[in-house]
Design a protein around this motif. Structure first.
Motif, PDB file in Angstrom:
ATOM      1  N   THR A 188     -19.777   0.889  -7.968  1.00 35.90           N
ATOM      2  CA  THR A 188     -18.432   0.303  -8.142  1.00 35.90           C
ATOM      3  C   THR A 188     -17.540   1.239  -8.942  1.00 35.90           C
ATOM      4  O   THR A 188     -16.443   1.602  -8.500  1.00 35.90           O
ATOM      5  CB  THR A 188     -18.531  -1.061  -8.844  1.00 35.90           C
ATOM      6  OG1 THR A 188     -19.406  -1.903  -8.111  1.00 35.90           O
ATOM      7  CG2 THR A 188     -17.156  -1.706  -8.919  1.00 35.90           C
ATOM      8  N   SER A 214      -9.494   7.613   4.830  1.00 33.99           N
ATOM      9  CA  SER A 214     -10.849   7.209   4.450  1.00 33.99           C
ATOM     10  C   SER A 214     -11.896   7.971   5.255  1.00 33.99           C
ATOM     11  O   SER A 214     -12.942   8.368   4.717  1.00 33.99           O
ATOM     12  CB  SER A 214     -11.027   5.701   4.658  1.00 33.99           C
ATOM     13  OG  SER A 214     -10.066   4.985   3.916  1.00 33.99           O
ATOM     14  N   PRO A 234     -13.263  -3.141  -2.694  1.00 30.36           N
ATOM     15  CA  PRO A 234     -11.858  -3.440  -2.359  1.00 30.36           C
ATOM     16  C   PRO A 234     -11.286  -4.581  -3.197  1.00 30.36           C
ATOM     17  O   PRO A 234     -10.075  -4.639  -3.425  1.00 30.36           O
ATOM     18  CB  PRO A 234     -11.913  -3.819  -0.869  1.00 30.36           C
ATOM     19  CG  PRO A 234     -13.321  -4.188  -0.609  1.00 30.36           C
ATOM     20  CD  PRO A 234     -14.144  -3.362  -1.521  1.00 30.36           C
ATOM     21  N   LEU A 242     -14.342   3.676  -7.831  1.00 31.36           N
ATOM     22  CA  LEU A 242     -13.007   3.399  -8.356  1.00 31.36           C
ATOM     23  C   LEU A 242     -12.522   4.451  -9.352  1.00 31.36           C
ATOM     24  O   LEU A 242     -11.331   4.487  -9.674  1.00 31.36           O
ATOM     25  CB  LEU A 242     -12.987   2.032  -9.035  1.00 31.36           C
ATOM     26  CG  LEU A 242     -13.248   0.824  -8.131  1.00 31.36           C
ATOM     27  CD1 LEU A 242     -13.293  -0.452  -8.951  1.00 31.36           C
ATOM     28  CD2 LEU A 242     -12.189   0.720  -7.047  1.00 31.36           C
ATOM     29  N   PHE A 262     -14.752   1.903   1.974  1.00 34.85           N
ATOM     30  CA  PHE A 262     -13.952   1.168   0.986  1.00 34.85           C
ATOM     31  C   PHE A 262     -13.679   2.034  -0.238  1.00 34.85           C
ATOM     32  O   PHE A 262     -12.580   2.008  -0.809  1.00 34.85           O
ATOM     33  CB  PHE A 262     -14.674  -0.119   0.565  1.00 34.85           C
ATOM     34  CG  PHE A 262     -14.663  -1.195   1.618  1.00 34.85           C
ATOM     35  CD1 PHE A 262     -13.627  -1.280   2.539  1.00 34.85           C
ATOM     36  CD2 PHE A 262     -15.690  -2.133   1.688  1.00 34.85           C
ATOM     37  CE1 PHE A 262     -13.604  -2.270   3.509  1.00 34.85           C
ATOM     38  CE2 PHE A 262     -15.680  -3.128   2.651  1.00 34.85           C
ATOM     39  CZ  PHE A 262     -14.640  -3.203   3.565  1.00 34.85           C
ATOM     40  N   ALA A 298     -11.146   4.526   0.737  1.00 36.52           N
ATOM     41  CA  ALA A 298      -9.844   3.875   0.881  1.00 36.52           C
ATOM     42  C   ALA A 298      -9.179   3.674  -0.473  1.00 36.52           C
ATOM     43  O   ALA A 298      -7.950   3.782  -0.596  1.00 36.52           O
ATOM     44  CB  ALA A 298     -10.015   2.530   1.587  1.00 36.52           C
ATOM     45  N   ALA A 299      -9.977   3.399  -1.496  1.00 39.95           N
ATOM     46  CA  ALA A 299      -9.414   3.217  -2.845  1.00 39.95           C
ATOM     47  C   ALA A 299      -8.728   4.491  -3.311  1.00 39.95           C
ATOM     48  O   ALA A 299      -7.612   4.456  -3.854  1.00 39.95           O
ATOM     49  CB  ALA A 299     -10.525   2.823  -3.818  1.00 39.95           C
ATOM     50  N   TRP A 321      -1.794   1.177   8.109  1.00 38.08           N
ATOM     51  CA  TRP A 321      -3.233   0.981   8.228  1.00 38.08           C
ATOM     52  C   TRP A 321      -3.886   2.189   8.909  1.00 38.08           C
ATOM     53  O   TRP A 321      -5.003   2.574   8.553  1.00 38.08           O
ATOM     54  CB  TRP A 321      -3.519  -0.285   9.036  1.00 38.08           C
ATOM     55  CG  TRP A 321      -3.207  -1.544   8.295  1.00 38.08           C
ATOM     56  CD1 TRP A 321      -2.162  -2.388   8.502  1.00 38.08           C
ATOM     57  CD2 TRP A 321      -3.943  -2.094   7.199  1.00 38.08           C
ATOM     58  NE1 TRP A 321      -2.186  -3.435   7.609  1.00 38.08           N
ATOM     59  CE2 TRP A 321      -3.270  -3.284   6.801  1.00 38.08           C
ATOM     60  CE3 TRP A 321      -5.098  -1.701   6.519  1.00 38.08           C
ATOM     61  CZ2 TRP A 321      -3.729  -4.081   5.752  1.00 38.08           C
ATOM     62  CZ3 TRP A 321      -5.548  -2.503   5.484  1.00 38.08           C
ATOM     63  CH2 TRP A 321      -4.877  -3.662   5.102  1.00 38.08           C
ATOM     64  N   MET A 349       0.810  -1.215   0.000  1.00 39.52           N
ATOM     65  CA  MET A 349       0.000   0.000   0.000  1.00 39.52           C
ATOM     66  C   MET A 349       0.843   1.264   0.000  1.00 39.52           C
ATOM     67  O   MET A 349       0.459   2.284  -0.547  1.00 39.52           O
ATOM     68  CB  MET A 349      -0.935   0.003   1.208  1.00 39.52           C
ATOM     69  CG  MET A 349      -1.951  -1.112   1.207  1.00 39.52           C
ATOM     70  SD  MET A 349      -3.215  -0.876   2.467  1.00 39.52           S
ATOM     71  CE  MET A 349      -2.229  -0.793   3.947  1.00 39.52           C
ATOM     72  N   VAL A 407      -9.858  -2.900  -6.278  1.00 39.58           N
ATOM     73  CA  VAL A 407      -8.858  -1.845  -6.093  1.00 39.58           C
ATOM     74  C   VAL A 407      -7.500  -2.222  -6.700  1.00 39.58           C
ATOM     75  O   VAL A 407      -6.896  -1.411  -7.407  1.00 39.58           O
ATOM     76  CB  VAL A 407      -8.721  -1.465  -4.599  1.00 39.58           C
ATOM     77  CG1 VAL A 407      -7.463  -0.633  -4.373  1.00 39.58           C
ATOM     78  CG2 VAL A 407      -9.943  -0.682  -4.147  1.00 39.58           C
ATOM     79  N   THR A 413     -19.225   0.434   2.662  1.00 38.68           N
ATOM     80  CA  THR A 413     -19.145   0.673   1.219  1.00 38.68           C
ATOM     81  C   THR A 413     -18.470   2.006   0.934  1.00 38.68           C
ATOM     82  O   THR A 413     -17.578   2.107   0.090  1.00 38.68           O
ATOM     83  CB  THR A 413     -20.558   0.670   0.595  1.00 38.68           C
ATOM     84  OG1 THR A 413     -21.187  -0.576   0.853  1.00 38.68           O
ATOM     85  CG2 THR A 413     -20.490   0.903  -0.917  1.00 38.68           C
ATOM     86  N   LEU A 444      -5.596   5.160  -1.110  1.00 34.44           N
ATOM     87  CA  LEU A 444      -4.525   4.251  -1.483  1.00 34.44           C
ATOM     88  C   LEU A 444      -3.855   4.683  -2.780  1.00 34.44           C
ATOM     89  O   LEU A 444      -2.634   4.638  -2.912  1.00 34.44           O
ATOM     90  CB  LEU A 444      -5.081   2.835  -1.625  1.00 34.44           C
ATOM     91  CG  LEU A 444      -4.087   1.676  -1.724  1.00 34.44           C
ATOM     92  CD1 LEU A 444      -3.146   1.688  -0.541  1.00 34.44           C
ATOM     93  CD2 LEU A 444      -4.838   0.359  -1.809  1.00 34.44           C
TER      94      LEU A 444
END
Length: 674
Positions: free
Chosen positions: A263, A23, A623, A267, A78, A81-82, A16, A12, A626, A75, A85
């Motif tokens: 989705t 996020s 995720p 992304l 995540f 987080a994408a 974490w 990553m 990702v 959701t 990241l």
């Protein structure tokens, strides 16, 4: 290894804790406002949470509403987080780049010609600074006096020093690089905050990434689909009431989140940032994300021969006297090349020395340096003889001007050399042409395969060279390009670009000199060399820090991968929504509306479990995708329509089938647990 290193995830690029913090920070309404799909998910969380709290206070069943709230929250986290990241992948470079920029001092020249030390942050465009050996260059600019060896590893990662010199196409310098030898005067080209280094830091941190036109168009499509499905879900409430089915607001919210393209909405930022990150890893600085995106849609590539198709290091490999002795010809070629600092001129001197021919040192001779205007170099000797060496047409004109005539067999030798792919040069003494020199260049290894791959992608390649048509044709045939432009001038390159653009094609080209600036500015994708002139760097919309002309081929592949990845995941997301539509509606209405029973092929345990299984799948698929969004879909050497067809087969069909299998598995687990 310290604690900080242990916490960092090597995949990553951040801990974490940093991932979770990033996020959570993106839950701010100001951030969600820029992403309509995620904004709908955020509003759904609030609505479900309010109903869950109301039922709890009223002593009613609240488990379903709370579960929906929790899953929708995951959701959104995540999705955030994408993006976190994706941005973190480039931030590892930012700290070292900032270190190269901070606390720099500059020796600025005052209007009176004196020198004064100032902070680099005080420099402005047009200022002239002096940089000495072992000093860091404090600002982007162009060398206006002197030459120096420079270490550019701070921005390119390449430890080998390079030479930059005033008055050449390698006069550009960048802030943060180090002068190793000599002293140079540099004219600053950017104000603070807009230099190449500042732009690179902003890009790797994701601070100034703007959406590209295709990304904006896709965002509009996603927003439109979201609105359509919102109307569909809202209309289900009166339909359910008519059929005697109780559909709570949280259930409708969950249904809406499952049906809208969450989705790809989640992304999309990660795909764009990852595309910029891949460009940065290739040491490319894009002035906007549009430049990388255009690279994937290019129809025509204009490539300079020297340094791109060939190694660019032409050497003399044959010397043919015409009507004089070998000694006389070698002496004329040697003396006329002493004032030619180009690699070609030096190679002639080396060739003659290796042949063992002894040349007497000349005294009281007036050397004439090689220039791009005359395309000749030479010497005027003390005994009255004048010697010139250069391009055949230029030397031929000079001989005729002296009243001489060209040998009849000269054209045959010149044509023979040109047809072999070498470049012929002529040597003359006064009014007599005394010989021809062949300069051979070597085609880069594997270049033919790369051009073949570009051809399969539907991209036309055009070689641009200053060589005569015969030489150009021979090299073009050996390299495998589709077409070539011989004896190229800035006007000719500009006209070729305009002609293709008028046919509706996107054109890319590479350049480093001031004379390339008009064509770089006109091209849809202009790749400028970082070592090139300031005019070229300003005209291009991509800058290659490695100053490698062959990088244009890599740029196309990076851009193509960005577009293919976005298209593949969009196809997957939309077919996912179609599948979930045919999973959820029969599960919700089959019991009260028998006509839908035939569509309930999954036979899910209950409508409540169907909703929970769908939203769980909707959350987990983000995720799961990702890594693909960050790495990019592998681009095969196929044309655009073939790539599109493959996307429909692999990602479209996969996106249609996967939800049926995954939702059924999740439903079985829920039925066993609840």
């Amino acid at each position: 290894m310290n604690r900080h290193q242990v916490e960092k995830n090597p995949v990553m690029g951040l801990s974490w804790q940093e991932l979770i913090k990033g996020s959570l920070l993106r839950l701010h309404p100001g951030h969600l406002y820029r992403q309509p799909v995620m904004l709908v998910v955020g509003l759904g969380i609030v609505i479900s949470a309010l109903f869950s709290m109301q039922h709890l206070l009223q002593g009613q069943s609240w488990g379903l509403e709370f579960s929906i709230t929790l899953i929708l929250l995951f959701t959104l986290l995540f999705a955030n987080a994408a993006e976190t990241l994706a941005e973190a992948r480039g931030k590892a470079q930012a700290s070292s780049l900032k270190a190269a920029r901070d606390d720099l001092k500059a020796l600025r020249q005052t209007p009176q010609g004196a020198l004064e030390y100032v902070a680099a942050s005080q420099l402005r465009r047009g200022d002239v600074i002096q940089v000495k050996a072992q000093e860091i260059i404090p600002a982007d600019g162009e060398i206006i006096q002197g030459a120096a060896t420079i270490n550019e590893s701070a921005i390119t990662g390449e430890s080998a020093p390079v030479i930059r010199e005033a008055g050449t196409d390698n006069s550009g310098v960048s802030a943060g690089t180090k002068v190793l030898t000599n002293s140079i005067l540099v004219r600053v080209s950017h104000d603070p905050g807009s230099s190449l280094l500042d732009r690179m830091i902003a890009l790797v941190e994701g601070a100034q990434r703007q959406k590209t036109p295709n990304e904006l168009a896709l965002s509009v499509l996603i927003s439109a689909l979201t609105l359509i499905f919102l109307l569909v879900v809202v209309s289900l409430m009166p339909i359910g009431h008519y059929l005697g089915i109780s559909l709570s607001i949280p259930v409708l919210v969950a249904l809406l989140v499952c049906l809208i393209p969450t989705t790809i909405g989640a992304l999309l930022p990660a795909i764009g940032i990852a595309g910029m990150d891949r460009a940065l890893k290739a040491n490319l600085i894009a002035k906007s994300g549009k430049a990388v995106e255009i690279a994937g849609s290019v129809d025509v590539l204009l490539l300079d021969k020297t340094g791109t198709i060939t190694l660019g290091d032409r050497h003399a490999n044959e010397m043919l006297p015409l009507g004089v002795s070998k000694q006389v010809f070698y002496e004329a070629a040697y003396l006329s090349s002493l004032a030619d600092p180009t690699p070609e001129g030096k190679s002639i001197v080396e060739f003659i020395e290796q042949e063992g021919v002894r040349i007497e040192a000349t005294q009281e001779a007036q050397f004439i340096e090689f220039s791009a205007e005359t395309r000749m170099s030479g010497v005027d000797l003390a005994d009255g003889r004048s010697i010139r060496k250069g391009a055949v047409d230029a030397v031929s004109r000079w001989v005729k001007k002296q009243g001489g005539h060209l040998p009849s067999f000269m054209e045959e030798e010149v044509e023979r050399i040109a047809r072999s792919g070498a470049t012929p040069l002529a040597v003359a003494i006064d009014d007599q042409l005394v010989g021809v020199i062949a300069l051979a260049d070597i085609i880069k290894s594997g270049i033919q395969e790369r051009f073949a791959k570009l051809r399969l992608l539907g991209i036309k390649t055009i070689m641009v060279t200053g060589d005569n048509p015969l030489t150009a044709a021979a090299i073009a045939a050996e390299a495998g390009v589709d077409d070539f432009i011989a004896e190229a001038t800035p006007e000719k390159k500009l006209q070729v670009i305009r002609d293709h653009q008028q046919q509706g094609q996107l054109v890319a080209m590479v350049g480093d000199g001031t004379n390339d600036a008009p064509a770089l500015a006109q091209a849809d994708l202009g790749l400028a060399m970082n070592s090139g002139t300031q005019a070229a760097r300003e005209a291009g919309n991509l800058v290659d820090l490695d100053s490698n002309p062959g990088k244009l081929l890599d740029v196309v592949e990076i851009g193509k991968q960005l577009l293919v990845t976005r298209g593949a995941l969009t196809t997957f997301s939309l077919t996912n929504d179609v599948a979930k539509y045919f999973v959820l509606l029969p599960a919700l209405f089959a019991a009260s509306f028998p006509a839908l029973a035939g569509l309930d092929i999954l036979n899910l345990s209950s409508p409540e479990n169907a909703i929970l299984a769908a939203v769980i799948f909707n959350a987990l698929i983000i995720p799961a995708l990702v890594p693909l969004a960050l790495k990019g879909v592998r681009v095969k050497a196929l044309k655009t329509d073939q790539l599109f067809r493959n996307n429909l087969i692999y990602f479209g069909l996969g996106g249609l089938i996967l939800p049926f299998i995954a939702i059924k598995c999740i439903d079985l687990i829920l039925a066993a647990v609840i």
